[in-house]
Design a protein around this motif. Sequence first.
Motif, PDB file in Angstrom:
ATOM      1  N   UNK A 127     -14.729   1.484  -1.146  1.00 29.93           N
ATOM      2  CA  UNK A 127     -13.910   0.942  -2.223  1.00 29.93           C
ATOM      3  C   UNK A 127     -13.440  -0.487  -1.943  1.00 29.93           C
ATOM      4  N   UNK A 128     -13.684  -0.969  -0.725  1.00 30.37           N
ATOM      5  CA  UNK A 128     -13.221  -2.295  -0.296  1.00 30.37           C
ATOM      6  C   UNK A 128     -11.706  -2.409  -0.461  1.00 30.37           C
ATOM      7  N   UNK A 129     -10.986  -1.523   0.218  1.00 32.46           N
ATOM      8  CA  UNK A 129      -9.529  -1.484   0.140  1.00 32.46           C
ATOM      9  C   UNK A 129      -8.990  -1.038   1.491  1.00 32.46           C
ATOM     10  N   UNK A 130      -7.681  -1.101   1.642  1.00 32.77           N
ATOM     11  CA  UNK A 130      -7.059  -0.670   2.890  1.00 32.77           C
ATOM     12  C   UNK A 130      -5.799   0.126   2.603  1.00 32.77           C
ATOM     13  N   UNK A 131      -5.627   1.265   3.277  1.00 29.31           N
ATOM     14  CA  UNK A 131      -4.429   2.078   3.114  1.00 29.31           C
ATOM     15  C   UNK A 131      -4.412   2.821   1.794  1.00 29.31           C
ATOM     16  N   UNK A 132      -3.460   3.745   1.694  1.00 26.64           N
ATOM     17  CA  UNK A 132      -3.360   4.508   0.446  1.00 26.64           C
ATOM     18  C   UNK A 132      -2.352   3.865  -0.492  1.00 26.64           C
ATOM     19  N   UNK A 133      -1.073   4.118  -0.279  1.00 27.07           N
ATOM     20  CA  UNK A 133      -0.027   3.501  -1.097  1.00 27.07           C
ATOM     21  C   UNK A 133       1.094   3.023  -0.184  1.00 27.07           C
ATOM     22  N   UNK A 134       1.552   1.832  -0.402  1.00 24.98           N
ATOM     23  CA  UNK A 134       2.616   1.258   0.417  1.00 24.98           C
ATOM     24  C   UNK A 134       3.972   1.703  -0.126  1.00 24.98           C
ATOM     25  N   UNK A 135       4.302   2.957   0.129  1.00 26.64           N
ATOM     26  CA  UNK A 135       5.567   3.519  -0.334  1.00 26.64           C
ATOM     27  C   UNK A 135       6.467   3.819   0.858  1.00 26.64           C
TER      28      UNK A 135
END
Length: 212
Positions: A127-135
């Motif tokens: 997906x070319x992304x990092x981490x899930x959600x910054x919560x």
Amino acid sequence: MVCGGFTCSKNALYSLNVVYMLVGLLLIAVAAWGKGYGTVSSIHIIGGVIAVGVFVLLIAVIGLITASSHHQVMLFFYMLILFLVFLFQFGVSCSCLAISMDQQGKLLNTSWSYMGDDTRQSLEQHLDCCGFLNTTASIEQFNKDINACTAECKVKKECSSCGDLMLQHSGKVLKILGGVGLFFSFTQIFGVWLAMRYRNQKDPRSNPSAFL
């Protein structure tokens, strides 16, 4: 033969079951696309949609057989099963449309938590992304995922969170499945009525005194 007669009902039932075959294949294809993308595999409702698609496909095959044979018993069970599929498909479709973004987030977050590190990194690269959600609830896990992330976007320092991308994709899949399933679920009621009507008609090629 005027429309509304035996031949017309038979041809209409043929056509309707061809449409059911296309709908079943469409439901299976969209749900498989959603699971194959790797972002909505934790939402078990997708599995329910695939099951509905398979059942609709099987019902369509049975409908084509019963339309050609005009078998009374098969037509009866065809109507019964088609009505049950309508109830199940209607419920699953409404669930697809009713599930909120918060509920999707909780389900996906649960799936993300149970993923292994290799699976997370593979998904991040895909997906070319990092981490899930910054919560606040997952800030520690988020920072851990960022440090272990191997996606190309990390080099550019322009990474989006995987959770946002996954939620966007899952929402799109659920809306498509819910809309298509809900629309075509009502045609199954028409199919039940048409099969009942066809079942009570006499085949003009058979003995006119025979009860059909």
